[in-house]
Write a protein that holds these residues in place. Structure first.
Motif, PDB file in Angstrom:
ATOM      1  N   MET A   1       0.882  -1.213  -0.045  1.00 39.81           N
ATOM      2  CA  MET A   1       0.010   0.094   0.124  1.00 39.81           C
ATOM      3  C   MET A   1       0.804   1.246   0.077  1.00 39.81           C
ATOM      4  N   VAL A   2       0.492   2.363  -0.927  1.00 34.15           N
ATOM      5  CA  VAL A   2       0.968   3.569  -0.602  1.00 34.15           C
ATOM      6  C   VAL A   2       0.258   4.593  -0.277  1.00 34.15           C
ATOM      7  N   LEU A   3       0.971   5.396   0.819  1.00 33.71           N
ATOM      8  CA  LEU A   3       0.064   6.461   1.275  1.00 33.71           C
ATOM      9  C   LEU A   3       0.894   7.846   0.933  1.00 33.71           C
ATOM     10  N   ASP A   4       0.064   8.817   0.643  1.00 33.13           N
ATOM     11  CA  ASP A   4       0.947  10.105   0.242  1.00 33.13           C
ATOM     12  C   ASP A   4       0.618  11.044   1.715  1.00 33.13           C
ATOM     13  N   ILE A  10       4.516   6.869   2.005  1.00 36.19           N
ATOM     14  CA  ILE A  10       4.763   5.706   3.015  1.00 36.19           C
ATOM     15  C   ILE A  10       4.552   4.803   2.127  1.00 36.19           C
ATOM     16  N   ILE A  11       5.308   3.605   1.998  1.00 34.38           N
ATOM     17  CA  ILE A  11       4.950   2.472   1.371  1.00 34.38           C
ATOM     18  C   ILE A  11       4.977   1.361   2.374  1.00 34.38           C
ATOM     19  N   VAL A  12       3.893   0.539   2.565  1.00 34.82           N
ATOM     20  CA  VAL A  12       3.877  -0.483   3.442  1.00 34.82           C
ATOM     21  C   VAL A  12       3.425  -1.814   2.897  1.00 34.82           C
ATOM     22  N   THR A  13       4.335  -2.833   3.261  1.00 40.88           N
ATOM     23  CA  THR A  13       3.954  -4.173   2.899  1.00 40.88           C
ATOM     24  C   THR A  13       3.738  -5.076   4.362  1.00 40.88           C
TER      25      THR A  13
END
Length: 75
Positions: A1-4, A10-13
Motif C-alpha cells: 500500500m502507498v500512502l501520500d 509511505i510504502i507499507v507491506t
C-alpha cells in the motif's frame, strides 16, 4: 500500500515499511517487526536491528491504514 503524506510517501507491506521523503531524496526503511505506532500524536516509530527513527503522521487515518497492513496495535 502507498500512502501520500505531507513530507512524501509511505510504502507499507506486511514485511517492511519505507518512507520516501521528498526534496531531500531520503528513504527510511525498517522491517515490520521493528515498527511501533503511537496514537497521540499519530507517529511511526522504528526501533530495532540498528534502526532508530520516528515520524509524525498527518492524520489518524494514515495510522489506521498502516495498522491494518502491519496488523499491530498503536500505543
Amino acid at each position: 500500500m502507498v500512502l501520500d503524506f505531507s513530507q512524501g510517501k509511505i510504502i507499507v507491506t506486511e514485511q517492511e515499511l519505507q518512507v520516501r521523503l521528498l526534496g531531500a531524496q531520503i528513504v527510511l526503511q525498517a522491517s515490520a517487526e521493528d515498527i511501533g505506532l503511537r496514537r497521540q500524536p499519530p507517529m511511526l516509530i522504528a526501533d530495532g536491528g540498528g534502526v532508530r527513527w520516528s515520524l509524525v503522521l498527518d492524520s489518524s487515518y494514515q495510522l489506521s491504514a498502516i495498522q491494518a497492513v502491519l496488523g499491530i496495535d498503536a500505543q
